[in-house]
Design a protein around this motif. Sequence first.
Motif, PDB file in Angstrom:
ATOM      1  N   ARG A 103      69.768  66.838  15.490  1.00 19.11           N
ATOM      2  CA  ARG A 103      68.320  66.850  15.562  1.00 19.11           C
ATOM      3  C   ARG A 103      68.093  67.251  16.879  1.00 19.11           C
ATOM      4  O   ARG A 103      68.717  67.213  18.099  1.00 19.11           O
ATOM      5  CB  ARG A 103      68.016  65.245  15.384  1.00 19.11           C
ATOM      6  N   PRO A 111      63.194  66.509  14.369  1.00 14.69           N
ATOM      7  CA  PRO A 111      63.396  66.867  13.140  1.00 14.69           C
ATOM      8  C   PRO A 111      64.862  67.215  13.244  1.00 14.69           C
ATOM      9  O   PRO A 111      65.620  67.255  14.357  1.00 14.69           O
ATOM     10  CB  PRO A 111      62.711  68.205  12.905  1.00 14.69           C
ATOM     11  N   TYR A 112      65.669  67.276  11.985  1.00 11.96           N
ATOM     12  CA  TYR A 112      67.182  67.550  12.133  1.00 11.96           C
ATOM     13  C   TYR A 112      67.572  68.295  10.756  1.00 11.96           C
ATOM     14  O   TYR A 112      66.728  68.380   9.889  1.00 11.96           O
ATOM     15  CB  TYR A 112      67.837  66.283  12.093  1.00 11.96           C
ATOM     16  N   GLU A 126      64.689  62.238   4.400  1.00 13.24           N
ATOM     17  CA  GLU A 126      65.297  63.860   4.481  1.00 13.24           C
ATOM     18  C   GLU A 126      65.098  64.422   2.787  1.00 13.24           C
ATOM     19  O   GLU A 126      64.970  63.447   2.102  1.00 13.24           O
ATOM     20  CB  GLU A 126      66.501  63.728   4.893  1.00 13.24           C
ATOM     21  N   ARG A 181      63.560  62.220  11.966  1.00 16.72           N
ATOM     22  CA  ARG A 181      63.755  60.808  12.451  1.00 16.72           C
ATOM     23  C   ARG A 181      62.455  60.247  13.353  1.00 16.72           C
ATOM     24  O   ARG A 181      61.886  61.054  14.333  1.00 16.72           O
ATOM     25  CB  ARG A 181      64.986  61.037  13.317  1.00 16.72           C
ATOM     26  N   VAL A 228      71.136  68.871   4.001  1.00 16.31           N
ATOM     27  CA  VAL A 228      69.852  67.913   3.995  1.00 16.31           C
ATOM     28  C   VAL A 228      69.230  68.251   5.418  1.00 16.31           C
ATOM     29  O   VAL A 228      69.704  69.021   6.344  1.00 16.31           O
ATOM     30  CB  VAL A 228      70.349  66.381   4.455  1.00 16.31           C
ATOM     31  N   ALA A 229      67.862  67.938   5.188  1.00 18.89           N
ATOM     32  CA  ALA A 229      66.709  68.494   6.244  1.00 18.89           C
ATOM     33  C   ALA A 229      65.938  67.262   6.390  1.00 18.89           C
ATOM     34  O   ALA A 229      65.168  66.840   5.365  1.00 18.89           O
ATOM     35  CB  ALA A 229      66.069  69.865   6.025  1.00 18.89           C
ATOM     36  N   GLY A 230      65.596  66.826   7.503  1.00 20.95           N
ATOM     37  CA  GLY A 230      64.492  65.447   7.542  1.00 20.95           C
ATOM     38  C   GLY A 230      64.047  65.352   9.277  1.00 20.95           C
ATOM     39  O   GLY A 230      64.291  66.093   9.848  1.00 20.95           O
ATOM     40  N   ARG A 285      74.415  64.893  11.418  1.00 28.05           N
ATOM     41  CA  ARG A 285      73.037  65.579  11.372  1.00 28.05           C
ATOM     42  C   ARG A 285      72.917  65.794  13.020  1.00 28.05           C
ATOM     43  O   ARG A 285      73.103  65.389  14.075  1.00 28.05           O
ATOM     44  CB  ARG A 285      72.032  64.366  11.216  1.00 28.05           C
ATOM     45  N   TRP A 316      66.177  58.063   2.081  1.00 27.03           N
ATOM     46  CA  TRP A 316      65.353  57.287   3.286  1.00 27.03           C
ATOM     47  C   TRP A 316      66.570  56.275   3.695  1.00 27.03           C
ATOM     48  O   TRP A 316      67.256  55.520   2.741  1.00 27.03           O
ATOM     49  CB  TRP A 316      64.160  56.828   2.989  1.00 27.03           C
ATOM     50  N   ARG A 375      66.655  58.102   8.646  1.00 32.84           N
ATOM     51  CA  ARG A 375      66.559  59.092   7.822  1.00 32.84           C
ATOM     52  C   ARG A 375      65.546  59.234   6.771  1.00 32.84           C
ATOM     53  O   ARG A 375      65.212  58.574   6.137  1.00 32.84           O
ATOM     54  CB  ARG A 375      68.010  59.279   7.263  1.00 32.84           C
ATOM     55  N   GLN A 402      65.556  63.158  -2.723  1.00 32.59           N
ATOM     56  CA  GLN A 402      64.808  62.706  -1.215  1.00 32.59           C
ATOM     57  C   GLN A 402      65.783  61.284  -1.202  1.00 32.59           C
ATOM     58  O   GLN A 402      66.073  60.668  -1.984  1.00 32.59           O
ATOM     59  CB  GLN A 402      63.451  62.331  -1.502  1.00 32.59           C
TER      60      GLN A 402
END
Length: 340
Positions: A294, A303-304, A144, A337, A333-335, A292, A156, A142, A154
């Motif tokens: 992705r 991305p997810y 994100e 992997r 959330v958005a991030g 999540r 991680w 993660r 943020q």
Amino acid sequence: MPSLPYRTLALSLGLALAGAAQAQGHDHSKMDHAAHQAAQKPPAKPAAAVDHSTMDHSKMDHAGMGDTKPAAPETKPAPMDHSQMDHSQMDHSRMTQAKPATSEPREPIPQPTDADRAAAFAPISLHMQHAPEFNHYVLINRLEAVDAEHGNAQAWEGQAWFGNDTDRLWLRSEGEREDGRVESANLEALYGRAISPWWDVVVGAKHDLRPEHGQTWAAFGVQGMAPYKFEVAATAYIGEAGRTALNFEAEYELLLTNRLILQPLIEVDLYGRDDPQRGIGAGLSTVEAGLRLRYEVTRQFAPYLGVTWERAFGDTADYRRAAGEDNNDAQLVAGVRVWF
């Protein structure tokens, strides 16, 4: 005596009468010329006589010789008319009935024995002795951006290992950052030993960088893949002044398509003693759940988008309320992997 001209005339008349009589006896218009021609054909030559005196009869098969009867014409049996039959006078007890098909196989699969199980699950030293070479794996699970209550934040979470299939050095880290300030962060260094094809025992140390002043813990636990492909990690910690903690984490990957993957996650934290400086209470402290979705552009990069929910319990909830914080929080959330 008549003269010569009269004699010549009489002779000519006689010849003419004789020719007419012969012509009347052979009327060719009424003759069958085809039969006449057939009658005129010469007879067929007889077959050459076989000289039996020079033949060796001892080597001949005389069993098949004899009078052969002409084959009788093949006839099909006439269909039976069952409507005229008296079934009441018939003995049906001798009629065979087809056995119904059974669901069991003709040769049932034997039950597995202890020897079969031992052969299927060999000792880990024998199961993985084919791959002693050094490898590594780095996963940022993660990375994100979080829609936090007081602005953007943020977060991680990642792990890495270095070694072979039986002995590895594990590194794990997670944390959060908000308004340009690190709210929480930790780093773990663990030695992992494989005890089965799916499970590792880990032992090492954990250091909390935030919140407040740092704290170091001794760590030991297990991690691996549970039945139905749940990835599980359970780690116990022993810290300064007899403090203890337990962390349990489980996640699952549900393949919607070959590239679209839904990943649910749950994490539970428990503590043995209160720690007011960090806002931690004894017992069940926090429960966090996430979902999540992705899309793997490549297997290494995905991305997810997702949503997370966290709730505090017991004294931890009291400490948060005293600090003006909510003990129940949901976030978008958005991030991405990434692994390599």
